[in-house]
Design a protein around this motif. Structure first.
Motif, PDB file in Angstrom:
ATOM      1  N   LEU B  63       4.730  -2.370   4.081  1.00  8.12           N
ATOM      2  CA  LEU B  63       6.101  -1.931   4.394  1.00  8.12           C
ATOM      3  C   LEU B  63       6.223  -0.418   4.234  1.00  8.12           C
ATOM      4  O   LEU B  63       7.233   0.171   4.573  1.00  8.12           O
ATOM      5  N   ASN B  78      16.538   2.738   5.363  1.00  5.94           N
ATOM      6  CA  ASN B  78      15.726   1.977   6.296  1.00  5.94           C
ATOM      7  C   ASN B  78      14.770   1.034   5.554  1.00  5.94           C
ATOM      8  O   ASN B  78      14.655  -0.159   5.879  1.00  5.94           O
ATOM      9  N   GLU B  81      16.525  -1.865   3.921  1.00  6.52           N
ATOM     10  CA  GLU B  81      16.822  -2.936   4.882  1.00  6.52           C
ATOM     11  C   GLU B  81      15.597  -3.831   5.058  1.00  6.52           C
ATOM     12  O   GLU B  81      15.698  -5.054   5.074  1.00  6.52           O
ATOM     13  N   LYS B  82      14.418  -3.197   5.167  1.00  4.34           N
ATOM     14  CA  LYS B  82      13.181  -3.963   5.332  1.00  4.34           C
ATOM     15  C   LYS B  82      12.912  -4.858   4.121  1.00  4.34           C
ATOM     16  O   LYS B  82      12.537  -6.020   4.279  1.00  4.34           O
ATOM     17  N   GLU B  85      15.256  -7.675   4.077  1.00  6.65           N
ATOM     18  CA  GLU B  85      14.951  -8.685   5.110  1.00  6.65           C
ATOM     19  C   GLU B  85      13.768  -9.560   4.715  1.00  6.65           C
ATOM     20  O   GLU B  85      13.646 -10.694   5.184  1.00  6.65           O
TER      21      GLU B  85
END
Lengths: 139, 308
Positions: B63, B78, B81-82, B85
């Motif tokens: 990631l 950003n 968010e990853k 998720e």
């Protein structure tokens, strides 16, 4: 020391129409005389949990509760209109606001029945008792 | 990340959590701890943990998480968010220490310093993960203080878990980088959207980084100084920057546990006579030094009053 010759006059006639104001008894001495933004800073951040209130002042945690004035008594906030220039002059204080309850605050300690100001409210009733007793003894 | 629970009452601290991935309850897991906002005089300090199965360490690396300080705000958002998720194998939890909590702890009668507060917060987050059924085997912690002592403390507190405390752990272990991103994103969002509980009208949000040496922060602290109340709760009163501004620009406030010379304190005590208004009658024998006030009155701080 103020001399005994001075008379301090309290204009109490206006008590009935004086506005009621919230009163806070703080556990610290604030070296300031005058108005303060109490509602903006203090009241706005006060939290109620049941009968206990919490707030912070100058970064210190306070716990407090509301306390009613003894029955039949009214609290007075007095203001001296102008300070006399000499100690021979009489002094006049006027009632700037009245209160029948106040909020007292402890530094970090939860409010309880042993708090000085709570116990102080015992006195008027006791004083009444003492007066009655003295009256009985005199007769 | 839903900050509402904190924003509803930003006077107190708050824990925010993701869902616990099922796989974390069955597989051996690693967990990283980091903090954001330790130094600033403004806003909360946020502690973050991030955890995932040991077998997924490589996926986490993929990631491209990195030390949150080396990333821009947009990159952090950003990456968060990853992470968020990847709920199938990554979980996180945050503990937001409100500035008011920091002030009142550090200025408590029995001082509760920032280090102790930090350690306790970190411990409570690890305990939260354990209580939620996460199969913790490895814990990685970033620290600014002495690493060894802290490592011993945590190892003792969590027997059976391999604890590694390192300075700059946020750049050494991806799971700590992930935790640092969660913490930093939360701190930034909270500071940006700070909801002043004080009634200050429109507040200038140009407070800079919040670090004491930032001129914008300094200017803001001067602008929002109230002579009596000092600052809104957004400010950490326990920081020397705030203290010294208050010492010079605000009115003096004295507490009964202040460390000052006794004579001065005693002198002031004599001036305090609000309660004396409830006294029996004026003109009693208060001036007579041989007269001893009954305990009933002294305990209630009741005094006879013959002058204002």
């Amino acid at each position: 020391m103020s001399s005994n010759a001075t008379v301090t006059r309290l204009c109490a006639s206006s008590v009935d129409h004086t506005q009621r104001a919230p009163v806070h008894l703080m556990p610290c001495e604030i070296q300031s005389n005058g108005s303060a933004q109490v509602s903006q800073f203090f009241t706005a951040t006060t939290k109620d949990h049941k009968s206990e209130k919490t707030v912070s002042f100058r970064g210190r945690g306070l716990k407090g509760q509301e306390l009613s004035c003894p029955q039949g008594y009214t609290g007075l906030v007095l203001k001296e209109v102008h300070k006399p220039s000499s100690d021979q002059e009489d002094r006049t204080v006027r009632v700037s606001s009245v209160f029948d309850k106040l909020t007292y605050w402890n530094l970090e300690t939860p409010p309880n029945s042993d708090d000085t100001v709570v116990m102080a409210m015992d006195w008027p009733e006791l004083a009444e008792g003492v007066r009655v007793l003295a009256f009985i003894l005199l007769h | 990340m839903d900050l509402k629970p904190f924003e509803e009452n930003n006077s107190v601290s708050c824990r925010l959590t993701s869902q616990i991935p099922d796989v974390c309850k069955t597989e051996d897991c690693c967990l990283g701890i980091d903090e954001a906002g330790r130094g600033p005089v403004l806003g909360p300090m946020v502690y973050g943990i991030c955890f995932c199965p040991v077998s997924k360490k490589e996926d986490l690396k993929d990631l491209k998480v990195a030390d949150s300080k080396t990333l821009t705000e947009a990159e952090r958002e950003n990456l968060f968010e990853k992470l968020d998720e990847a709920i199938s194998y990554i979980g996180w939890a945050l503990h937001i220490l409100s500035p008011n909590t920091i002030s009142t702890s550090m200025l408590q009668r029995t001082k509760y310093n920032l280090n102790a507060l930090s350690h306790d917060t970190a411990i409570s987050l690890v305990q939260y993960a354990l209580d939620s059924g996460v199969q913790l085997k490895e814990v990685y912690v970033d620290t600014v203080g002495p690493a060894e002592k802290y490592e011993d403390k945590l190892s003792q507190r969590f027997p059976g878990i391999q604890v590694t405390v390192r300075p700059k752990a946020d750049s050494l272990f991806p799971v700590v980088s992930a935790a640092s991103i969660c913490a930093k994103v939360a701190r930034d969002r909270v500071v940006k959207g700070w909801n002043f509980p004080e009634d200050l009208g429109e507040v200038d949000v140009n407070y800079g980084s919040g670090y004491p040496n930032d001129p914008k922060t300094k200017a803001w602290l001067l602008k929002y100084l109230d002579p009596v109340f000092g600052y809104p709760q957004f400010v950490r009163f326990s920081w020397s920057t705030a203290q010294s501004l208050l010492d010079t620009k605000a009115v003096a406030v004295h507490w009964d546990d202040d460390e000052e010379d006794g004579e001065k304190a005693a002198q002031r005590q004599n001036n305090r006579s609000m309660l004396s208004y409830f006294t029996a009658s004026a003109g009693s024998s208060d001036h007579n030094p041989s007269h001893q006030t009954h305990r009933f009155f002294s305990e209630r701080r009741l005094k006879s009053l013959d002058t204002l």
